[in-house]
Design an enzyme around this catalytic site. Sequence first.
Site, PDB file in Angstrom:
ATOM      1  N   LYS A 108      10.919  70.364  -9.252  1.00 54.04           N
ATOM      2  CA  LYS A 108      11.516  69.231  -8.735  1.00 54.04           C
ATOM      3  C   LYS A 108      10.110  68.127  -9.280  1.00 54.04           C
ATOM      4  O   LYS A 108      10.370  67.119  -9.673  1.00 54.04           O
ATOM      5  CB  LYS A 108      11.608  69.049  -7.427  1.00 54.04           C
ATOM      6  CG  LYS A 108      13.055  69.558  -7.025  1.00 54.04           C
ATOM      7  CD  LYS A 108      13.111  69.922  -5.586  1.00 54.04           C
ATOM      8  CE  LYS A 108      14.655  70.678  -5.267  1.00 54.04           C
ATOM      9  NZ  LYS A 108      14.679  71.219  -3.968  1.00 54.04           N
ATOM     10  N   GLN A 151      11.870  70.813   1.558  1.00 52.65           N
ATOM     11  CA  GLN A 151      12.467  72.103   1.111  1.00 52.65           C
ATOM     12  C   GLN A 151      12.943  73.081   2.299  1.00 52.65           C
ATOM     13  O   GLN A 151      12.319  73.242   3.080  1.00 52.65           O
ATOM     14  CB  GLN A 151      11.645  72.566   0.226  1.00 52.65           C
ATOM     15  CG  GLN A 151      12.093  73.942  -0.561  1.00 52.65           C
ATOM     16  CD  GLN A 151      13.156  73.372  -1.664  1.00 52.65           C
ATOM     17  OE1 GLN A 151      13.194  72.256  -2.181  1.00 52.65           O
ATOM     18  NE2 GLN A 151      14.256  74.594  -2.027  1.00 52.65           N
ATOM     19  N   ASP A 211      18.086  63.927  -0.133  1.00 51.78           N
ATOM     20  CA  ASP A 211      18.822  65.153   0.104  1.00 51.78           C
ATOM     21  C   ASP A 211      20.075  64.975   0.654  1.00 51.78           C
ATOM     22  O   ASP A 211      21.034  65.577   0.650  1.00 51.78           O
ATOM     23  CB  ASP A 211      18.133  66.182   1.159  1.00 51.78           C
ATOM     24  CG  ASP A 211      17.585  67.333   0.534  1.00 51.78           C
ATOM     25  OD1 ASP A 211      18.029  67.747  -0.597  1.00 51.78           O
ATOM     26  OD2 ASP A 211      16.771  68.097   1.127  1.00 51.78           O
TER      27      ASP A 211
HETATM   28  N1  GUN Z   1      17.033  74.400  -0.689  1.00 50.71           N
HETATM   29  C1  GUN Z   1      17.845  74.939  -1.650  1.00 50.71           C
HETATM   30  N2  GUN Z   1      18.711  73.706  -1.969  1.00 50.71           N
HETATM   31  C2  GUN Z   1      18.005  72.632  -1.244  1.00 50.71           C
HETATM   32  C3  GUN Z   1      18.354  71.415  -1.211  1.00 50.71           C
HETATM   33  O1  GUN Z   1      19.261  70.651  -1.911  1.00 50.71           O
HETATM   34  N3  GUN Z   1      17.434  70.594  -0.470  1.00 50.71           N
HETATM   35  C4  GUN Z   1      16.743  71.021   0.140  1.00 50.71           C
HETATM   36  N4  GUN Z   1      15.956  70.206   1.054  1.00 50.71           N
HETATM   37  N5  GUN Z   1      16.418  72.535   0.131  1.00 50.71           N
HETATM   38  C5  GUN Z   1      17.066  73.048  -0.606  1.00 50.71           C
END
Ligand code: GUN
Length: 297
Positions: free
Chosen positions: A54, A98, A121
């Site tokens: 990311k 995350q 998100d």
């Molecule tokens: N962990 C796995 N997928 C995601 C996501 O789309 N957002 C977040 N914050 N954590 C994740």
Amino acid sequence: MTADIIDGKAFAVGLRGMVALQSGQLKADHSLVPGLTVVIVGEDPASQVYVRNKGKIAVEMGFLSDTIRLAEETTQGQLLDVVANLNEDPAVHGILVQLPLPKHIDEGAIILAIDPNKDVDGLHPINAGRLASGQSALVPCTPLGCSMLLADQFGQGGMSGKRAVMVGRSNLVGKPMAQLLLAEHCTVTIAHSRTQDLPAICQEADILVAAVGVPEILGGDCIKPGAVVIDVGMNRIDAGGGKTRLTGDVDFDAAKEIAGAITPVPGGVGPMTIACLMVNTVTAACWAAGIDTGPAA
Ligand code: GUN
């Protein structure tokens, strides 16, 4: 005849290219640099890989990118303080904490603490409510990516009146995906682990979206001939000889003989998720600066 394979990887490359252009334009026209901060707590190896990706892609987009790495022992109060500081920071337009978080931290409390206008998100209940009531919202990245792949398959207005079945009811994928399908005027059914006679329900689907997290649970008996199948599943299974491989929630080999189009795993939905995080960061930056981003998501 076998199904068209939907190339999410290529689509995501194009989408990231568009976001990078937008980002350059925002800088040139408005002196606005989208800022994305990712927060990770603990050492989960898979999460570390996702977070690194990311950050790397955010830099490629020309964003101000930051990653805050916190120890496994971080308390909920300390994490709430970090989120509060990011909420106040005008250079940060997008905040992503995350998941999963360590067990001693209440994920719901953390999500609620994020400024909804920085919630890239799309998990804050305010954004879920905005989406459900047809307002401009930050939409969770995975369903946003799925809806872009579907829009590309069906064209403008092409989903109207189609039967859509969403298998899975999570806040992250199933519920927002159902809302996006409804917004496209599909007739939407949400199926889940307690659904009786799942194949009969799925066989009705012109659009089938699977997000259950069970390897290849949807077999050929779940596919309507000509259906468009979007497989969100990312399951690591034993491939023999001490090796593993990734597979989806759909039995790809069986489904591709029946469906009209299908996403592969990997290379389908996965690459779209990060690209859509970049889209959401630009949206959040534009909101913060009062720049019009067009019609509701
Ligand atoms: N962990 C796995 N997928 C995601 C996501 O789309 N957002 C977040 N914050 N954590 C994740």
